[in-house]
Design a protein around this motif. Structure first.
Motif, PDB file in Angstrom:
ATOM      1  N   TYR A 213       0.815  -1.211   0.000  1.00  0.00           N
ATOM      2  CA  TYR A 213       0.000   0.000   0.000  1.00  0.00           C
ATOM      3  C   TYR A 213       0.855   1.270   0.000  1.00  0.00           C
ATOM      4  CZ  TYR A 213      -3.996  -2.997   1.106  1.00  0.00           C
ATOM      5  OH  TYR A 213      -4.977  -3.959   1.085  1.00  0.00           O
ATOM      6  N   HIS A 217      -1.178   4.095   2.707  1.00  0.00           N
ATOM      7  CA  HIS A 217      -1.966   3.084   3.426  1.00  0.00           C
ATOM      8  C   HIS A 217      -2.963   3.717   4.381  1.00  0.00           C
ATOM      9  CE1 HIS A 217      -3.237  -0.373   5.602  1.00  0.00           C
ATOM     10  NE2 HIS A 217      -2.568  -0.063   6.706  1.00  0.00           N
ATOM     11  N   ASP A 222      -8.142  -0.003   3.563  1.00  0.00           N
ATOM     12  CA  ASP A 222      -7.370  -1.016   2.836  1.00  0.00           C
ATOM     13  C   ASP A 222      -7.677  -2.436   3.307  1.00  0.00           C
ATOM     14  OD1 ASP A 222      -6.227   1.000   1.388  1.00  0.00           O
ATOM     15  OD2 ASP A 222      -4.438   1.142   2.642  1.00  0.00           O
ATOM     16  N   SER A 225      -5.606  -5.938   5.164  1.00  0.00           N
ATOM     17  CA  SER A 225      -4.386  -5.414   5.782  1.00  0.00           C
ATOM     18  C   SER A 225      -4.409  -5.756   7.268  1.00  0.00           C
ATOM     19  CB  SER A 225      -4.269  -3.900   5.591  1.00  0.00           C
ATOM     20  OG  SER A 225      -5.335  -3.223   6.218  1.00  0.00           O
TER      21      SER A 225
END
Length: 243
Positions: A213, A217, A222, A225
């Motif tokens: 990412y 991020h 996301d 993750s």
């Protein structure tokens, strides 16, 4: 005059040394964790520490799980902040962590609101508390032991994939594993033992996932993750602090 200054310096050094020793004595060189999940996540982390305790690498005080009262991100942080026992609070611990899921809201109800999840992240940072989060649910950590998952996946699919993988790996041990019991203490212990040899793979997959990412991020956005691996590495490295 010079001699008096030297004596004063020595006194100051002695006081500083005493203060440092007092601070070290008051601070437990260990970890306190508060978890969103009441059973499976705490059991998993306790299993890591149990291995080290069995080998007499660390003491029984090296891990404390804060009392579970809430199952929302902000509530979990509150559980940690309000911990108080034997005259100690969360600030007395060297490492302070909360373990939370993103758990995106579902059509049929449930899940966490965005401001609850992000609010917990921001508040934790201001209080110097680390966050081991998973987007979308904790069982993604199990899945990463098997495959480097990089495409979005929600909790129902994660559970389905994890159960399938575990049964393929050990059909006898996980014959009765299902959605209802996968979070139980019994099966969490089984899962930890079965996946221990694959833990380095999960750590590597989790790290690669975060790196993919880049600087953009966003933990809330996301999927998939996780930072569970960071807490796992902290616990595994407690053995290096035996002295």
């Amino acid at each position: 005059m010079a001699r008096r200054e030297k004596k004063s310096d020595n006194r100051k050094n002695t006081q500083d040394s005493y203060s440092r020793k007092k601070d070290i004595k008051n601070k437990i060189l260990s970890v306190i964790i508060a978890c969103e999940d009441e059973v499976s996540a705490p059991t998993y982390f306790k299993m890591i520490v149990r291995k080290l305790k069995d080998n007499r690498i660390i003491t029984q005080d090296s891990l404390v799980i804060a009392n579970h009262k809430h199952n929302t991100p902000k509530g979990v942080l509150d559980d940690l902040i309000k911990y108080k026992e034997d005259g100690k609070n969360y600030k007395n611990f060297e490492h302070r962590w909360i373990v939370i899921d993103r758990d995106a809201p579902r059509v049929n109800g449930g899940g966490h609101k965005i401001n609850d999840f992000n609010g917990a992240l921001n508040s934790a940072k201001s209080k110097q508390v680390e966050v081991a989060y998973v987007n979308d649910s904790y069982e993604l950590w199990y899945l990463l032991h098997f495959i480097p998952r990089t495409t979005a996946i929600l909790r129902d699919e994660i559970l389905k994939e994890v159960i399938k993988k575990l049964k393929e790996k050990n059909s006898a041990k996980f014959r009765d594993l299902d959605y209802e019991n996968i979070k139980s203490e019994k099966y969490t212990e089984f899962i930890f033992e079965e996946l221990l040899e694959l833990q380095p793979i999960a750590v590597r997959n989790a790290k690669n996932l975060l790196e993919s990412y880049g600087e953009t991020h966003n933990p809330e956005r996301d999927n998939p993750s996780t930072t569970i691996h960071k807490l796992v590495e902290i616990l595994n490295n407690l053995k290096d602090r035996k002295s």
